[in-house]
Design a protein around this motif. Structure first.
Motif, mmCIF file in Angstrom:
data_model
loop_
_atom_site.group_PDB
_atom_site.id
_atom_site.type_symbol
_atom_site.label_atom_id
_atom_site.label_comp_id
_atom_site.label_asym_id
_atom_site.label_seq_id
_atom_site.Cartn_x
_atom_site.Cartn_y
_atom_site.Cartn_z
ATOM 1 N N ILE A 164 -4.378 -17.959 9.465
ATOM 2 C CA ILE A 164 -4.899 -17.733 8.104
ATOM 3 C C ILE A 164 -6.344 -17.225 8.152
ATOM 4 O O ILE A 164 -6.718 -16.321 7.414
ATOM 5 C CB ILE A 164 -4.800 -19.026 7.258
ATOM 6 N N TYR A 165 -7.130 -17.793 9.072
ATOM 7 C CA TYR A 165 -8.536 -17.369 9.170
ATOM 8 C C TYR A 165 -8.627 -15.885 9.520
ATOM 9 O O TYR A 165 -9.433 -15.137 8.945
ATOM 10 C CB TYR A 165 -9.273 -18.225 10.202
ATOM 11 N N ALA A 166 -7.775 -15.459 10.446
ATOM 12 C CA ALA A 166 -7.772 -14.039 10.836
ATOM 13 C C ALA A 166 -7.380 -13.157 9.653
ATOM 14 O O ALA A 166 -7.953 -12.079 9.438
ATOM 15 C CB ALA A 166 -6.812 -13.828 12.010
ATOM 16 N N LEU A 167 -6.436 -13.620 8.852
ATOM 17 C CA LEU A 167 -6.009 -12.839 7.686
ATOM 18 C C LEU A 167 -7.099 -12.831 6.596
ATOM 19 O O LEU A 167 -7.343 -11.800 5.958
ATOM 20 C CB LEU A 167 -4.698 -13.427 7.129
ATOM 21 N N ARG A 168 -7.764 -13.957 6.409
ATOM 22 C CA ARG A 168 -8.853 -14.021 5.426
ATOM 23 C C ARG A 168 -9.970 -13.036 5.770
ATOM 24 O O ARG A 168 -10.558 -12.403 4.892
ATOM 25 C CB ARG A 168 -9.436 -15.444 5.361
ATOM 26 N N ASP A 169 -10.209 -12.922 7.063
ATOM 27 C CA ASP A 169 -11.257 -12.035 7.550
ATOM 28 C C ASP A 169 -11.047 -10.586 7.094
ATOM 29 O O ASP A 169 -12.008 -9.872 6.841
ATOM 30 C CB ASP A 169 -11.227 -12.109 9.088
ATOM 31 N N PRO A 178 -12.187 -23.712 -1.481
ATOM 32 C CA PRO A 178 -11.037 -24.517 -1.025
ATOM 33 C C PRO A 178 -10.499 -24.064 0.337
ATOM 34 O O PRO A 178 -10.047 -24.902 1.128
ATOM 35 C CB PRO A 178 -9.974 -24.324 -2.110
ATOM 36 N N LEU A 179 -10.579 -22.783 0.619
ATOM 37 C CA LEU A 179 -10.062 -22.303 1.914
ATOM 38 C C LEU A 179 -11.004 -22.682 3.057
ATOM 39 O O LEU A 179 -10.550 -23.060 4.133
ATOM 40 C CB LEU A 179 -9.824 -20.783 1.873
ATOM 41 N N ILE A 180 -12.300 -22.595 2.836
ATOM 42 C CA ILE A 180 -13.253 -23.005 3.877
ATOM 43 C C ILE A 180 -13.123 -24.511 4.112
ATOM 44 O O ILE A 180 -13.024 -24.980 5.253
ATOM 45 C CB ILE A 180 -14.717 -22.688 3.481
ATOM 46 N N ALA A 181 -13.116 -25.265 3.011
ATOM 47 C CA ALA A 181 -13.079 -26.730 3.114
ATOM 48 C C ALA A 181 -11.822 -27.180 3.857
ATOM 49 O O ALA A 181 -11.893 -28.038 4.748
ATOM 50 C CB ALA A 181 -13.135 -27.349 1.725
ATOM 51 N N SER A 182 -10.684 -26.612 3.527
ATOM 52 C CA SER A 182 -9.458 -27.080 4.184
ATOM 53 C C SER A 182 -9.402 -26.604 5.629
ATOM 54 O O SER A 182 -8.862 -27.299 6.498
ATOM 55 C CB SER A 182 -8.217 -26.677 3.393
ATOM 56 N N SER A 183 -9.970 -25.443 5.910
ATOM 57 C CA SER A 183 -10.016 -24.951 7.287
ATOM 58 C C SER A 183 -10.818 -25.912 8.176
ATOM 59 O O SER A 183 -10.370 -26.337 9.247
ATOM 60 C CB SER A 183 -10.641 -23.544 7.290
ATOM 61 N N ILE A 184 -11.997 -26.281 7.717
ATOM 62 C CA ILE A 184 -12.858 -27.173 8.512
ATOM 63 C C ILE A 184 -12.214 -28.559 8.654
ATOM 64 O O ILE A 184 -12.109 -29.106 9.751
ATOM 65 C CB ILE A 184 -14.257 -27.282 7.876
ATOM 66 N N MET A 185 -11.771 -29.118 7.527
ATOM 67 C CA MET A 185 -11.240 -30.485 7.558
ATOM 68 C C MET A 185 -9.964 -30.577 8.396
ATOM 69 O O MET A 185 -9.741 -31.576 9.072
ATOM 70 C CB MET A 185 -10.987 -30.978 6.134
ATOM 71 N N SER A 186 -9.136 -29.548 8.377
ATOM 72 C CA SER A 186 -7.887 -29.617 9.165
ATOM 73 C C SER A 186 -8.204 -29.728 10.653
ATOM 74 O O SER A 186 -7.552 -30.487 11.384
ATOM 75 C CB SER A 186 -6.995 -28.399 8.890
ATOM 76 N N LYS A 187 -9.229 -29.016 11.099
ATOM 77 C CA LYS A 187 -9.581 -29.063 12.538
ATOM 78 C C LYS A 187 -10.133 -30.424 12.941
ATOM 79 O O LYS A 187 -9.850 -30.933 14.025
ATOM 80 C CB LYS A 187 -10.564 -27.938 12.863
ATOM 81 N N LYS A 188 -10.928 -31.024 12.064
ATOM 82 C CA LYS A 188 -11.492 -32.360 12.367
ATOM 83 C C LYS A 188 -10.373 -33.396 12.438
ATOM 84 O O LYS A 188 -10.369 -34.262 13.303
ATOM 85 C CB LYS A 188 -12.498 -32.764 11.293
ATOM 86 N N ALA A 206 -27.556 -19.471 7.077
ATOM 87 C CA ALA A 206 -26.300 -20.225 6.999
ATOM 88 C C ALA A 206 -25.240 -19.446 6.237
ATOM 89 O O ALA A 206 -25.511 -18.437 5.594
ATOM 90 C CB ALA A 206 -26.543 -21.569 6.323
ATOM 91 N N PHE A 207 -24.034 -19.963 6.303
ATOM 92 C CA PHE A 207 -22.875 -19.434 5.596
ATOM 93 C C PHE A 207 -23.060 -19.537 4.080
ATOM 94 O O PHE A 207 -22.767 -18.619 3.328
ATOM 95 C CB PHE A 207 -21.709 -20.326 6.036
ATOM 96 N N MET A 208 -23.564 -20.690 3.618
ATOM 97 C CA MET A 208 -23.792 -20.933 2.194
ATOM 98 C C MET A 208 -25.233 -20.551 1.883
ATOM 99 O O MET A 208 -26.163 -21.096 2.477
ATOM 100 C CB MET A 208 -23.587 -22.429 1.869
HETATM 101 N N1 URA Z 1 -15.649 -22.324 9.386
HETATM 102 C C1 URA Z 1 -14.353 -22.643 9.497
HETATM 103 O O1 URA Z 1 -13.943 -23.338 10.409
HETATM 104 N N2 URA Z 1 -13.485 -22.182 8.570
HETATM 105 C C2 URA Z 1 -13.879 -21.425 7.547
HETATM 106 O O2 URA Z 1 -13.035 -21.054 6.738
HETATM 107 C C3 URA Z 1 -15.224 -21.071 7.445
HETATM 108 C C4 URA Z 1 -16.107 -21.548 8.384
#
Ligand code: URA
Ligand code: CA
Length: 433
Positions: A164-169, A178-188, A206-208
């Motif tokens: 999904i990250y590659a496609l978002r790019d 919501p996509l950033i938040a779920s991406s980070i939290m899923s990995k943790k 920074a990103f934000m």
């Molecule tokens: N870092 C991530 O791991 N995912 C994102 O979507 C953005 C920053």
């Protein structure tokens, strides 16, 4: 279920069910949902957002798309820390031994980095012999005996996020909260965290880019944590100027050692206290942030945090004597100074440009294939608001090439001096949880 119906539902702003979100994640991961439909889904989420419940379902579906790390053999509450990324961020290197010395088990899986410097793993590899590949059992055993280990990610964690990250790019859907938040939290969560402390960076480096955006992201992640039963806390910290003084791999190991001795830069030390206190409270080793801060102070002052760093390095095959003698770390051949062109006050230190200047020396990777030069980097001598005299050194450049003209010019443009007084920047804008 037809995916087109789910698309229509999201497009029109309705809330999706857990089954519908799982259908998307499973279908996209196994290839039955094509890129064009997934792209439409991501764009619909970009415009319509997602409720906290939807984000919780999305996170757990992404976690379940691949392997997860089982840390249940480690006693106690496993707290992970995540930073959304900045320039010269040495906090992880410090927090792992610091918090572990307070009795919190820290089983850290880290990544390599693209960008200004390497990631935490690259930095640790500036220490001769340090092994970042341990078997899962050796990793768990080390955390049980020493309380701390840092390894590279192994296994196939969150393949849905990678895809999904590659496609978002390539579909202009990266900056969706919501996509950033779920991406980070899923990995943790896939990496086994029971509790999570987030350092959301805000500012030019920074990103934000605004505090408001950072708050939204932080709240989204804390809400996800709540929805999926992982205690989550967040700190919003300033990244409009680099954190600490060192930017570079061996230089940041040296900075981590100094900070563990209580001799580190003020901003970096304070951020470690704030994040570390949250980690200790999340692990239920203290009942208040004040008590936790006192514990952190004690393990710095009595030398046990530094000792634990040395033991962790040695347990992972590295040369622990660098802790007593940081000059044993890789050293650059040349040093040179960037001098102030006028008297005044430091008005700006554009973090991103300073980071790029370090990368040009070889401290970081521009592409995955690039090799990192562990010895090179920058040491900043000033912070925003500091008084400066003409001819005083602003930055020391550590390089392995004699000609550093492009780096020097980049730094000169990145640091702006004002003739009138400039206020210091706040380090922390907000803490949540
Ligand atoms: N870092 C991530 O791991 N995912 C994102 O979507 C953005 C920053
Ligand atoms: Ca630093």
């Amino acid at each position: 279920m037809r995916f087109v119906d789910i698309l229509e539902k999201k497009r029109d702003g309705h809330e999706l069910t857990r089954e519908e979100i799982e259908f998307f994640i499973e279908g996209y991961t196994n290839g039955t949902i094509p890129d064009y439909q997934a792209s439409a889904f991501l764009m619909a989420v970009y415009f319509q957002g997602m409720t906290a419940e939807e984000q919780g379902h999305l996170v757990m579906a992404m976690v379940n798309s691949g392997d997860t790390i089982d840390l249940s053999q480690i006693e106690g509450i496993k707290v992970d820390k995540h930073s959304t990324g900045g320039v010269g961020d040495t906090t992880t290197l410090i927090l792992v031994p610091l918090v572990a010395a307070c009795g919190v088990p820290v089983a850290k899986m880290s990544g390599r980095g693209l960008g200004h410097t390497g990631g935490t793993l690259d930095k640790l590899e500036a220490i001769e012999g340090f092994q970042i590949e341990l078997s899962e059992q050796a990793f768990i055993d080390q955390v049980n005996t020493l309380k701390a280990a840092v390894i590279g990610q192994s296994g196939n964690l969150t393949p849905a996020d990678k895809k999904i990250y590659a496609l978002r790019d390539v579909t202009a859907t990266v900056d969706s909260i919501p996509l950033i938040a779920s991406s980070i939290m899923s990995k943790k969560i896939a990496a086994g965290a029971d509790a999570i402390v987030l350092d959301v960076k805000v500012g030019e480096g920074a990103f934000m880019k605004t505090v408001e955006q950072a708050e939204q992201l932080a709240h989204a992640m804390v809400n996800i944590g709540e929805a999926v039963g992982r205690q989550t806390m967040a700190v919003i910290s300033n990244m409009s100027e680099p954190l600490g003084e060192a930017i570079g791999n061996a230089l940041e190991i040296e900075e981590a050692i100094a900070t563990l001795k209580g001799e580190g830069p003020e901003d970096l030390t304070e951020l470690c206290y704030v994040l570390g206190s949250k980690m200790i409270v999340a692990a239920k080793k203290a009942s208040s942030f004040e008590e936790a801060r006192h514990m952190l102070k004690t393990v710095i002052e009595d030398g046990s945090a530094l000792q634990l760093f040395k033991e962790m390095i040695e347990a992972q095959g590295g040369d622990g004597t660098i802790v007593d003698d940081p000059k044993r770390l890789p050293q650059a051949t040349y040093t040179s100074e960037v001098l102030a062109s006028q008297d005044g006050y430091i008005e700006k230190i554009i973090a991103n440009d300073i980071g790029v200047a370090a990368m040009l020396l070889g401290a970081g990777r521009a592409t995955k294939e690039d090799e990192i030069d562990m010895a090179v980097g920058l040491r900043l001598h000033k912070k925003i608001g500091d008084v400066v005299k003409k001819g005083e050194s602003l930055v020391t450049i550590y390089s392995n090439k004699e000609d550093v003209t492009t780096t020097r010019e980049k730094i000169e443009r990145a640091i702006q001096i004002s003739a009138t007084k400039v206020e210091k920047q706040p380090l922390i804008f907000e803490t949540i949880g």
